[in-house]
Design a protein around this motif. Structure first.
Motif, PDB file in Angstrom:
ATOM      1  N   TYR A  68       0.825  -1.200   0.000  1.00 43.97           N
ATOM      2  CA  TYR A  68       0.000   0.000   0.000  1.00 43.97           C
ATOM      3  C   TYR A  68       0.861   1.253   0.000  1.00 43.97           C
ATOM      4  O   TYR A  68       2.043   1.217   0.339  1.00 43.97           O
ATOM      5  CB  TYR A  68      -0.953   0.003   1.204  1.00 43.97           C
ATOM      6  CG  TYR A  68      -0.232   0.042   2.528  1.00 43.97           C
ATOM      7  CD1 TYR A  68       0.116   1.250   3.114  1.00 43.97           C
ATOM      8  CD2 TYR A  68       0.129  -1.132   3.193  1.00 43.97           C
ATOM      9  CE1 TYR A  68       0.802   1.291   4.328  1.00 43.97           C
ATOM     10  CE2 TYR A  68       0.805  -1.103   4.390  1.00 43.97           C
ATOM     11  CZ  TYR A  68       1.140   0.112   4.950  1.00 43.97           C
ATOM     12  OH  TYR A  68       1.817   0.152   6.142  1.00 43.97           O
ATOM     13  N   ASP A  69       0.237   2.356  -0.398  1.00 42.47           N
ATOM     14  CA  ASP A  69       0.812   3.699  -0.313  1.00 42.47           C
ATOM     15  C   ASP A  69      -0.140   4.566   0.484  1.00 42.47           C
ATOM     16  O   ASP A  69      -1.358   4.412   0.371  1.00 42.47           O
ATOM     17  CB  ASP A  69       0.937   4.362  -1.694  1.00 42.47           C
ATOM     18  CG  ASP A  69       2.023   3.771  -2.560  1.00 42.47           C
ATOM     19  OD1 ASP A  69       2.927   3.108  -2.027  1.00 42.47           O
ATOM     20  OD2 ASP A  69       1.949   3.992  -3.775  1.00 42.47           O
ATOM     21  N   VAL A  70       0.399   5.466   1.266  1.00 43.49           N
ATOM     22  CA  VAL A  70      -0.390   6.500   1.931  1.00 43.49           C
ATOM     23  C   VAL A  70       0.227   7.836   1.559  1.00 43.49           C
ATOM     24  O   VAL A  70       1.417   8.057   1.774  1.00 43.49           O
ATOM     25  CB  VAL A  70      -0.389   6.341   3.470  1.00 43.49           C
ATOM     26  CG1 VAL A  70      -1.166   7.480   4.116  1.00 43.49           C
ATOM     27  CG2 VAL A  70      -0.955   4.994   3.874  1.00 43.49           C
ATOM     28  N   THR A  71      -0.585   8.702   0.958  1.00 44.75           N
ATOM     29  CA  THR A  71      -0.149  10.051   0.635  1.00 44.75           C
ATOM     30  C   THR A  71      -1.016  10.996   1.446  1.00 44.75           C
ATOM     31  O   THR A  71      -2.217  11.057   1.244  1.00 44.75           O
ATOM     32  CB  THR A  71      -0.315  10.341  -0.873  1.00 44.75           C
ATOM     33  OG1 THR A  71       0.427   9.367  -1.593  1.00 44.75           O
ATOM     34  CG2 THR A  71       0.202  11.720  -1.217  1.00 44.75           C
ATOM     35  N   GLY A  72      -0.408  11.676   2.365  1.00 48.94           N
ATOM     36  CA  GLY A  72      -1.162  12.577   3.217  1.00 48.94           C
ATOM     37  C   GLY A  72      -0.849  12.336   4.673  1.00 48.94           C
ATOM     38  O   GLY A  72       0.002  11.517   5.014  1.00 48.94           O
ATOM     39  N   PRO A  73      -1.545  13.053   5.525  1.00 46.58           N
ATOM     40  CA  PRO A  73      -1.249  12.974   6.964  1.00 46.58           C
ATOM     41  C   PRO A  73      -1.656  11.644   7.567  1.00 46.58           C
ATOM     42  O   PRO A  73      -2.588  10.986   7.110  1.00 46.58           O
ATOM     43  CB  PRO A  73      -2.071  14.124   7.547  1.00 46.58           C
ATOM     44  CG  PRO A  73      -3.177  14.341   6.575  1.00 46.58           C
ATOM     45  CD  PRO A  73      -2.625  13.995   5.229  1.00 46.58           C
ATOM     46  N   LEU A  74      -0.945  11.268   8.598  1.00 38.15           N
ATOM     47  CA  LEU A  74      -1.245  10.078   9.391  1.00 38.15           C
ATOM     48  C   LEU A  74      -1.513  10.491  10.830  1.00 38.15           C
ATOM     49  O   LEU A  74      -0.871  11.404  11.344  1.00 38.15           O
ATOM     50  CB  LEU A  74      -0.062   9.105   9.374  1.00 38.15           C
ATOM     51  CG  LEU A  74       0.237   8.438   8.049  1.00 38.15           C
ATOM     52  CD1 LEU A  74       1.603   7.764   8.087  1.00 38.15           C
ATOM     53  CD2 LEU A  74      -0.839   7.422   7.709  1.00 38.15           C
ATOM     54  N   ARG A  75      -2.454   9.818  11.457  1.00 37.03           N
ATOM     55  CA  ARG A  75      -2.749  10.051  12.875  1.00 37.03           C
ATOM     56  C   ARG A  75      -1.578   9.526  13.701  1.00 37.03           C
ATOM     57  O   ARG A  75      -0.874   8.598  13.301  1.00 37.03           O
ATOM     58  CB  ARG A  75      -4.020   9.278  13.238  1.00 37.03           C
ATOM     59  CG  ARG A  75      -4.469   9.505  14.688  1.00 37.03           C
ATOM     60  CD  ARG A  75      -5.432   8.443  15.152  1.00 37.03           C
ATOM     61  NE  ARG A  75      -4.736   7.176  15.280  1.00 37.03           N
ATOM     62  CZ  ARG A  75      -5.311   5.989  15.103  1.00 37.03           C
ATOM     63  NH1 ARG A  75      -6.571   5.886  14.781  1.00 37.03           N
ATOM     64  NH2 ARG A  75      -4.594   4.882  15.242  1.00 37.03           N
ATOM     65  N   ASP A  76      -1.368  10.124  14.864  1.00 38.62           N
ATOM     66  CA  ASP A  76      -0.396   9.566  15.804  1.00 38.62           C
ATOM     67  C   ASP A  76      -0.756   8.113  16.089  1.00 38.62           C
ATOM     68  O   ASP A  76      -1.914   7.701  15.985  1.00 38.62           O
ATOM     69  CB  ASP A  76      -0.418  10.342  17.125  1.00 38.62           C
ATOM     70  CG  ASP A  76       0.255  11.689  17.037  1.00 38.62           C
ATOM     71  OD1 ASP A  76       1.041  11.921  16.100  1.00 38.62           O
ATOM     72  OD2 ASP A  76      -0.010  12.518  17.926  1.00 38.62           O
ATOM     73  N   VAL A  77       0.216   7.345  16.481  1.00 41.34           N
ATOM     74  CA  VAL A  77       0.016   5.929  16.790  1.00 41.34           C
ATOM     75  C   VAL A  77      -0.740   5.793  18.109  1.00 41.34           C
ATOM     76  O   VAL A  77      -0.439   6.478  19.088  1.00 41.34           O
ATOM     77  CB  VAL A  77       1.370   5.200  16.868  1.00 41.34           C
ATOM     78  CG1 VAL A  77       1.202   3.773  17.362  1.00 41.34           C
ATOM     79  CG2 VAL A  77       2.059   5.227  15.506  1.00 41.34           C
ATOM     80  N   ILE A  78      -1.711   4.901  18.110  1.00 40.20           N
ATOM     81  CA  ILE A  78      -2.442   4.524  19.317  1.00 40.20           C
ATOM     82  C   ILE A  78      -2.138   3.066  19.585  1.00 40.20           C
ATOM     83  O   ILE A  78      -2.237   2.227  18.689  1.00 40.20           O
ATOM     84  CB  ILE A  78      -3.960   4.739  19.157  1.00 40.20           C
ATOM     85  CG1 ILE A  78      -4.263   6.222  18.960  1.00 40.20           C
ATOM     86  CG2 ILE A  78      -4.712   4.165  20.363  1.00 40.20           C
ATOM     87  CD1 ILE A  78      -5.730   6.515  18.655  1.00 40.20           C
ATOM     88  N   SER A  79      -1.760   2.749  20.800  1.00 41.59           N
ATOM     89  CA  SER A  79      -1.506   1.363  21.199  1.00 41.59           C
ATOM     90  C   SER A  79      -2.769   0.805  21.822  1.00 41.59           C
ATOM     91  O   SER A  79      -3.250   1.320  22.831  1.00 41.59           O
ATOM     92  CB  SER A  79      -0.347   1.296  22.199  1.00 41.59           C
ATOM     93  OG  SER A  79       0.846   1.722  21.593  1.00 41.59           O
ATOM     94  N   CYS A  80      -3.305  -0.252  21.202  1.00 39.64           N
ATOM     95  CA  CYS A  80      -4.553  -0.857  21.675  1.00 39.64           C
ATOM     96  C   CYS A  80      -4.257  -2.194  22.327  1.00 39.64           C
ATOM     97  O   CYS A  80      -3.667  -3.083  21.709  1.00 39.64           O
ATOM     98  CB  CYS A  80      -5.527  -1.041  20.523  1.00 39.64           C
ATOM     99  SG  CYS A  80      -7.106  -1.736  21.073  1.00 39.64           S
ATOM    100  N   HIS A  81      -4.704  -2.340  23.566  1.00 37.25           N
ATOM    101  CA  HIS A  81      -4.444  -3.533  24.364  1.00 37.25           C
ATOM    102  C   HIS A  81      -5.688  -4.410  24.522  1.00 37.25           C
ATOM    103  O   HIS A  81      -5.728  -5.265  25.405  1.00 37.25           O
ATOM    104  CB  HIS A  81      -3.929  -3.112  25.748  1.00 37.25           C
ATOM    105  CG  HIS A  81      -2.702  -2.256  25.684  1.00 37.25           C
ATOM    106  ND1 HIS A  81      -1.437  -2.767  25.791  1.00 37.25           N
ATOM    107  CD2 HIS A  81      -2.559  -0.915  25.491  1.00 37.25           C
ATOM    108  CE1 HIS A  81      -0.548  -1.784  25.684  1.00 37.25           C
ATOM    109  NE2 HIS A  81      -1.207  -0.655  25.501  1.00 37.25           N
ATOM    110  N   CYS A  82      -6.700  -4.226  23.645  1.00 35.11           N
ATOM    111  CA  CYS A  82      -7.945  -4.991  23.765  1.00 35.11           C
ATOM    112  C   CYS A  82      -7.720  -6.467  23.446  1.00 35.11           C
ATOM    113  O   CYS A  82      -6.725  -6.851  22.827  1.00 35.11           O
ATOM    114  CB  CYS A  82      -9.037  -4.408  22.872  1.00 35.11           C
ATOM    115  SG  CYS A  82      -8.919  -4.862  21.119  1.00 35.11           S
ATOM    116  N   GLY A  83      -8.650  -7.293  23.861  1.00 34.99           N
ATOM    117  CA  GLY A  83      -8.541  -8.731  23.641  1.00 34.99           C
ATOM    118  C   GLY A  83      -8.483  -9.118  22.174  1.00 34.99           C
ATOM    119  O   GLY A  83      -7.763 -10.051  21.801  1.00 34.99           O
TER     120      GLY A  83
END
Length: 139
Positions: free
Chosen positions: A18-33
């Motif tokens: 894949y390619d992403v052109t544009g802004p990215l959200r900050d990383v969120i660490s998800c600890h859900c099951g």
């Protein structure tokens, strides 16, 4: 969101790219099951709008409906976890480790920390939440 740039990413074997052109959200660490079960640990994901996201190779891409409102994308050939998306959203979450090279991204918070496993501690000083603020299942 980080500055506008073009970034590439892929699964382990290259059957999904894949390619992403544009802004990215900050990383969120998800600890859900669900993230634990699908990755063996927790997810660290950024997000992009679908408008800025483009699959350049999808021969291995498979989607698994993990709830009535979301699905997870992975490579059916090598098994790599890559994406997470809500049915009603114009964004796709992308596992940060699937990008090529350095990303310039920063982790901003941890979610579903009440579900984390007992073999690790979260000690980075970032905000921690027991759920996700706009989680449809938490209402």
């Amino acid at each position: 969101m980080t500055e506008k740039a073009t970034r590439q990413g892929s699964c382990l074997c290259g059957a999904v790219r894949y390619d992403v052109t544009g802004p990215l959200r900050d990383v969120i660490s998800c600890h859900c099951g669900q993230c634990q079960k699908s990755s063996g640990h927790y997810f660290a994901a950024t997000a992009a709008t679908l408008e800025n996201f483009r699959l350049t190779e999808d021969r291995g891409l498979k989607w698994y409906r993990s709830s009535n409102w979301a699905e997870r994308g992975f490579c059916g050939e090598c098994g790599a976890n890559l994406f997470w998306r809500r049915k009603d959203s114009d964004q796709v979450s992308i596992l940060a480790g699937s990008f090529e090279g350095d990303t310039g991204l920063k982790t901003s918070r941890h979610i579903f920390v009440a579900d984390k496993k007992d073999y690790y501690e979260i000690t980075d000083g970032l905000p921690q939440y027991d759920s996700y603020p706009d989680d449809p299942d938490s209402n």
